[in-house]
Design a protein around this motif. Structure first.
Motif, PDB file in Angstrom:
ATOM      1  N   ASN A  57       0.699  -1.201   0.181  1.00  0.00           N
ATOM      2  CA  ASN A  57      -0.077  -0.181   0.145  1.00  0.00           C
ATOM      3  C   ASN A  57       0.913   1.204   0.023  1.00  0.00           C
ATOM      4  O   ASN A  57       0.304   2.621  -0.089  1.00  0.00           O
ATOM      5  N   PRO A  72      -6.635   1.150   3.449  1.00  0.00           N
ATOM      6  CA  PRO A  72      -7.911   0.385   3.369  1.00  0.00           C
ATOM      7  C   PRO A  72      -9.015   0.983   4.516  1.00  0.00           C
ATOM      8  O   PRO A  72      -8.346   1.186   5.548  1.00  0.00           O
ATOM      9  N   THR A 121     -12.533   0.217   4.949  1.00  0.00           N
ATOM     10  CA  THR A 121     -13.354  -0.887   5.312  1.00  0.00           C
ATOM     11  C   THR A 121     -13.391  -1.950   4.117  1.00  0.00           C
ATOM     12  O   THR A 121     -12.911  -1.454   3.008  1.00  0.00           O
ATOM     13  N   THR A 122     -14.070  -2.903   4.056  1.00  0.00           N
ATOM     14  CA  THR A 122     -14.240  -3.757   2.825  1.00  0.00           C
ATOM     15  C   THR A 122     -14.967  -3.178   1.740  1.00  0.00           C
ATOM     16  O   THR A 122     -15.794  -2.406   1.863  1.00  0.00           O
ATOM     17  N   GLY A 123     -14.033  -2.969   0.592  1.00  0.00           N
ATOM     18  CA  GLY A 123     -14.356  -2.312  -0.560  1.00  0.00           C
ATOM     19  C   GLY A 123     -14.651  -0.602  -0.634  1.00  0.00           C
ATOM     20  O   GLY A 123     -14.663  -0.093  -1.362  1.00  0.00           O
ATOM     21  N   GLN A 124     -13.799  -0.238   0.375  1.00  0.00           N
ATOM     22  CA  GLN A 124     -13.522   1.185   0.665  1.00  0.00           C
ATOM     23  C   GLN A 124     -11.968   1.389   0.907  1.00  0.00           C
ATOM     24  O   GLN A 124     -11.413   0.871   1.555  1.00  0.00           O
ATOM     25  N   SER A 125     -11.635   2.722   0.316  1.00  0.00           N
ATOM     26  CA  SER A 125     -10.171   2.930   0.490  1.00  0.00           C
ATOM     27  C   SER A 125      -9.885   4.465   0.144  1.00  0.00           C
ATOM     28  O   SER A 125     -10.675   4.920  -0.275  1.00  0.00           O
TER      29      SER A 125
END
Length: 422
Positions: free
Chosen positions: A224, A250, A252-256
């Motif tokens: 990253n 990152p 959460t899941t699916g978010q960055s």
């Protein structure tokens, strides 16, 4: 040694090397090779909107053919190979009063407009030892200090040498020298200069240079986080130091959240008045198929940002038309992306952005300059059937300025397809 002699010498060297190889080594040289043909159909329309514009519009249509070949390397401690690129542009529609879009090569007598066709054959010899590769010949560098432009029918190419080393895990080292450039709408190699668009306030005592030296270090700390340092020196013009950092957090899941930070310091080389500090920051929040970005870019010093003529500038606010890099300019960008694969339509993408810049020092007690640009891209790549991998992209831009520059509306329509040969 002229260019044709260098090409002939390269051919003879490589041919002799392959002939002297053992059969397994020669077979490996061929087995790892690959070739492709890209077809690029390009329509370009730029409408100048300001009063007393020297040209009412640029409008051209052309077909490009890009043949690329990359050989493998011979076996042994030192491997030898070569690459080749063949470029051909063909005029489909143009006229003297609509020429100059950058798609086609123009006649020396510009009143005759664009030539019917133009092209280039580039050869590159390469040598590999361990995890380091040296290339000599035709190059398309993609480094912060020199980004070869590929925004028209055919790409910009350079002649020179480049060493790329991956000896240390995570660290990429590049170093070399460029000696000539072939612009995207040309078939002739020439000396290099600097970009003079905008209101950069740059003066020089030389028209061109035959030497651009570069070095670049990029280290990937984690999957990253990456940092980089780059150096560029265009003889007779400027020296440049550039540092950058990218980090993807990152959420959460699916978010960055992606952070892209850049700083460049450019100074004269005894043949110009170049003195510039350029800072840039771009933050992009991604959620599913959505991407929302906010960027800032600031120029300070006695001039605007300097970079090799015809290349792309490594700036967060370098976009379709403008670079927002004039003297003392401060600019902001808001951007939105959407990938329709998130709702079951893979291959379809959308992007729009708006940039505004002000505080531009035009000199001579003139009022400050201002500008803004709005861009929109819509693209689709066919996912299956007989037209699989055919790409279609529409690019639209609007630019308006105050006290300097051009006002224009622009549309580009590009249809492309890459055919693997082997």
């Amino acid at each position: 040694m002229d260019r044709n002699t260098r090409i002939l010498a390269t051919r003879l060297l490589l041919a002799g090397g392959v002939i002297s190889l053992s059969a397994p080594a020669a077979a490996d040289f061929v087995k790892d090779s690959k070739a492709s043909l890209e077809l690029r159909n390009f329509y370009f329309n730029r409408d100048y909107r300001q009063n007393n514009a020297p040209q009412s519009k640029q409008e051209e249509w052309a077909q490009g053919f890009l043949l690329r070949y990359e050989s493998g390397f011979t076996e042994g401690l030192i491997g030898v190979g070569f690459d080749a690129i063949g470029l051909l542009g063909v005029k489909l529609d143009s006229s003297p009063d609509r020429a100059g879009s950058g798609l086609l090569k123009r006649h020396r007598d510009t009143s005759k407009g664009a030539q019917d066709e133009y092209g280039e054959l580039g050869l590159t010899a390469k040598v590999r030892a361990s995890k380091s590769t040296l290339k000599l010949g035709t190059l398309l560098p993609k480094l912060p200090t020199v980004l070869a432009n590929d925004s028209r029918l055919l790409p910009q190419t350079f002649e020179g040498g480049q060493l790329t080393s991956l000896e240390i895990e995570g660290l990429t080292v590049d170093a070399g020298r460029l000696t000539q450039v072939n612009q995207r709408d040309s078939s002739d190699y020439e000396d290099m200069g600097i970009t003079r668009t905008g209101a950069k306030g740059i003066t020089t005592r030389h028209l061109d240079s035959d030497s651009f030296d570069f070095a670049s270090l990029n280290y990937k700390w984690t999957s990253n986080l990456a940092t980089g340092y780059s150096y560029g020196h265009l003889d007779n013009f400027y020296s440049q130091h550039l540092v950058n950092l990218t980090y993807v957090l990152p959420v959460t899941t699916g978010q960055s959240l992606k952070t892209d930070l850049r700083f460049a310091r450019s100074t004269d080389d005894g043949g110009s008045n170049i003195d510039n500090n350029a800072i840039g920051a771009m933050f992009t929040y991604s959620l599913g198929g959505h991407g929302l970005g906010l960027g800032y870019q600031g120029m300070s010093g006695d001039t605007g940002y300097a970079y090799v003529n015809g290349t792309d500038a490594f700036l967060v606010n370098f976009v379709q038309i403008g670079d927002f890099a004039s003297k003392d300019e401060k600019s902001w960008q808001a951007r939105y992306d959407y990938n329709f694969a998130a709702i079951g339509v893979p291959g379809l993408t959308f992007m729009t952005r708006y940039l505004t810049g002000d505080n531009i020092d035009l000199g001579g007690n003139r009022p400050q300059g201002k500008e803004w640009e709005r861009d929109t891209d819509i693209g689709y790549v066919v996912q299956g059937g007989p037209l699989k991998n055919v790409g279609v992209k529409w690019r639209n831009a609007t630019v308006r300025s105050t006290n300097f520059g051009s006002d224009l509306d622009e549309n580009r329509l590009i249809v492309s397809y890459t055919l693997p040969i082997w």
